[in-house]
Design an enzyme around this catalytic site. Structure first.
Site, PDB file in Angstrom:
ATOM      1  N   ASP A   1       3.437  14.846  12.956  1.00  0.00           N
ATOM      2  CA  ASP A   1       3.559  14.678  11.510  1.00  0.00           C
ATOM      3  C   ASP A   1       2.187  14.733  10.838  1.00  0.00           C
ATOM      4  OD1 ASP A   1       4.983  14.415   9.170  1.00  0.00           O
ATOM      5  OD2 ASP A   1       5.105  12.223   9.263  1.00  0.00           O
TER       6      ASP A   1
ATOM      7  N   LEU B   1       0.823  -1.214   0.000  1.00  0.00           N
ATOM      8  CA  LEU B   1       0.000   0.000   0.000  1.00  0.00           C
ATOM      9  C   LEU B   1       0.852   1.257   0.000  1.00  0.00           C
ATOM     10  CD1 LEU B   1      -2.700  -1.031   2.639  1.00  0.00           C
ATOM     11  CD2 LEU B   1      -2.985  -0.920   0.160  1.00  0.00           C
ATOM     12  N   GLY B   2       2.021   1.178   0.578  1.00  0.00           N
ATOM     13  CA  GLY B   2       2.914   2.334   0.657  1.00  0.00           C
ATOM     14  C   GLY B   2       4.210   1.940   1.318  1.00  0.00           C
ATOM     15  N   GLU B   3       5.221   2.772   1.160  1.00  0.00           N
ATOM     16  CA  GLU B   3       6.510   2.507   1.784  1.00  0.00           C
ATOM     17  C   GLU B   3       7.258   3.806   2.004  1.00  0.00           C
ATOM     18  OE1 GLU B   3       9.225   0.321  -0.844  1.00  0.00           O
ATOM     19  OE2 GLU B   3       7.701   0.511  -2.398  1.00  0.00           O
ATOM     20  N   GLY B   4       8.199   3.746   2.933  1.00  0.00           N
ATOM     21  CA  GLY B   4       8.996   4.926   3.261  1.00  0.00           C
ATOM     22  C   GLY B   4      10.197   4.523   4.093  1.00  0.00           C
ATOM     23  N   GLY B   5      10.785   5.507   4.770  1.00  0.00           N
ATOM     24  CA  GLY B   5      11.964   5.224   5.567  1.00  0.00           C
ATOM     25  C   GLY B   5      11.682   4.313   6.744  1.00  0.00           C
ATOM     26  N   TYR B   6      10.419   4.266   7.184  1.00  0.00           N
ATOM     27  CA  TYR B   6      10.040   3.456   8.335  1.00  0.00           C
ATOM     28  C   TYR B   6       9.884   1.985   7.967  1.00  0.00           C
ATOM     29  CZ  TYR B   6       5.613   4.010   5.925  1.00  0.00           C
ATOM     30  OH  TYR B   6       4.634   4.023   4.954  1.00  0.00           O
ATOM     31  N   GLY B   7       9.544   1.683   6.705  1.00  0.00           N
ATOM     32  CA  GLY B   7       9.264   0.318   6.301  1.00  0.00           C
ATOM     33  C   GLY B   7       8.216   0.285   5.214  1.00  0.00           C
TER      34      GLY B   7
END
Length: 510
Positions: free
Chosen positions: A313, A192-198
């Site tokens: 955030d 569904l999504g991704e970023g620096g967190y995982g």
């Protein structure tokens, strides 16, 4: 004597070269040894299983540095629930601000459907508020010592049929195999999504419930830290406009969080991305519903629970939207807790460029006013359809807040509305939204309103009839007096559009 001698003769007979009495002794001894071995294996297994549970409870469960107390909503008195469960976990982390975890959980004896599973203690209804619509978890009037509501709506638990219990005292303890099965082994098609967190995956539990699984990256302990932060921020709270944290997985190096699945994208996608292209432009009414829900969630986090939760955030991509256009505030990985006795905390500046409050960016001093600034930017983004920072625009339009203040100051407020809106908002509704937004992004943090005040101001447009406006005017009188005491510009809800524009302009010059 003859019988004894015959017995001796019989016992002295040799079988396979070994006397019978020797064979009998060996057999009895072997049987005893076999029983002892079986008992030893059983005791060892019991000890190991008990030790693994203790190790999980002490070393693997992230510490919670503060105690979040939640009032339950129900028809019974709080005296009907005298038994409380206190779960204390000792911290061995290096974070100097962390303390022992004290999860104050009331064991409900009501007919809450969550009681059908072992994880029932996690789901208490949020603190009751007075709400005009009657179905909100929070409203404009927020009191920390509010009475229990008698009209709480109990919904079916998405965890019914899942037998595992939680070692954290809340939520559901999922195994790695559970989540591998739910996400088809974390397949790319479920991302569904991704970023620096995982990475966040869409999944379906064995009972058919759709979930979002956040798989945290274990970069130098970052997964452990983010896991702890999200758990302590929203692990024990529930609100209609907060994404619901259903459970977690702690297995080896894996740290995963399991949320309810919100199926209608997020505000960023509706304003700037895929949802806008697929479904069309989000209407003004839908935008204001999303914004009002977000305001209610922040009011709850800031003013209704102890310690208060600072999200840190707030941005359009973190505002999820369900199929009825109810907003769900998500992603508490940067959240901080603030005790009632603390005016602020000092922390490393984190957040998203364009949404971060100037005083926090400059000094690192954080409190709820930082979230209020971010909310003001979010509201301006919803009104204009513009990104908070857009380097593709002329120099004087790059920064959304500064451009909008310039436009309002030049009496050109009607020109800032999103040009893609098919039905434009009324002048009154637009001016009210701009007034609220500009008060929230006031450069002086002390002049920003509380989120409960913001909720009341935004709710003013929900009841268009004259009778409702008269009732609303009575309710908002105290808020307006308080706003005046704070040297912040606010207007009577019955002001003419020209008067509201004057107030907006005055706010930009304050």
């Amino acid at each position: 004597m003859s019988s004894e001698s015959s017995l001796n003769v019989q016992l002295s007979k040799k079988i396979l070269g070994i006397k019978l009495w020797v064979l009998i002794c060996i057999s009895v001894g072997a049987f005893i040894i076999l029983i002892l071995c079986f008992l030893s294996i059983w005791v060892t297994f019991r000890r190991k299983s008990r030790k693994s549970v203790d190790k999980f409870s002490v070393n693997q469960i992230p510490n919670v540095s503060k105690d979040i107390r939640i009032d339950r909503v129900g028809t019974q008195s709080t005296h009907d629930h005298p038994d409380n469960l206190f779960l204390t976990v000792h911290d061995k982390a290096t974070d100097k601000n962390s303390e022992n975890m004290l999860a104050h959980l009331g064991m409900s004896k009501s007919s809450d459907p969550d009681n059908m599973s072992q994880c029932s203690s996690a789901y208490h209804h949020e603190r009751a508020f007075s709400s005009q619509s009657g179905d909100e978890g929070s409203s404009g009037t927020v009191r920390k010592q509010s009475s229990l509501s008698h009209g709480g709506v109990v919904t079916a638990s998405p965890l019914i049929g899942l037998p595992e219990f939680s070692h954290l005292g809340w939520g559901h303890w999922f195994t790695l195999r559970d989540l591998q099965f739910a996400t088809n082994r974390f397949s790319a098609e479920n991302v569904l999504g991704e970023g620096g967190y995982g990475v966040v995956y869409r999944g379906r539990l064995i009972n058919g419930t759709e979930v979002a699984v956040k798989k945290l990256l274990n970069n130098m302990g970052q997964a452990e830290k983010e896991f702890r932060v999200e758990v302590e921020a929203i692990g024990h709270v529930r609100h209609k406009n907060l994404v619901r944290l259903l459970g977690y997985c702690i297995e080896g190096v894996h740290r995963m969080l399991v949320y309810e699945y919100v199926n209608n994208g997020n505000l960023e996608q509706w304003l700037h991305g895929a949802m806008r292209q697929q479904q069309g432009t989000l209407t003004w009414e839908a935008r204001m519903k999303v914004i009002l829900g977000t305001a209610r969630a922040l009011s709850y986090l800031h003013e209704a629970i102890e310690p208060k939760v600072i999200h840190r955030d707030i941005k359009s991509s973190n505002i999820l939207i369900d199929d009825e256009f109810n907003s769900k505030v998500s992603d508490f990985g940067l959240a901080k807790l603030l005790d009632s006795g603390e005016s602020h905390i000092t922390t490393r500046v984190m957040g998203t460029f364009g949404y971060v409050a100037p005083e926090y960016a400059n000094t690192g001093l954080l409190n709820e006013k930082s979230d209020i600034y971010s909310f003001g930017v979010l509201l301006l983004e919803a009104v204009t359809g513009r990104d908070p920072v857009d380097y593709g625009r002329p120099a004087n339009e790059v920064n959304l807040v500064e451009w909008l203040k310039m436009m309002v100051g030049a009496r050109r407020a009607e020109e800032v509305v999103d040009p893609n809106l098919e039905v434009k908002p009324s002048t009154r509704s637009l001016k009210r939204a701009l007034l609220v937004a500009l008060r929230c992004v006031d450069h002086d943090a002390e002049n920003r309103p509380k989120m409960s005040q913001v909720v009341r101001m935004l709710e003013a447009d929900e009841y268009p009839s004259r009778e409702d406006r008269r009732n609303r005017k009575t309710r908002t009188t105290s808020m307006e007096i308080e706003s005046l005491k704070e040297n912040s510009v606010s207007g009577d809800t019955e002001n003419k559009p020209e008067d509201l524009e004057s107030q907006v302009a005055e706010t930009t010059h304050a």
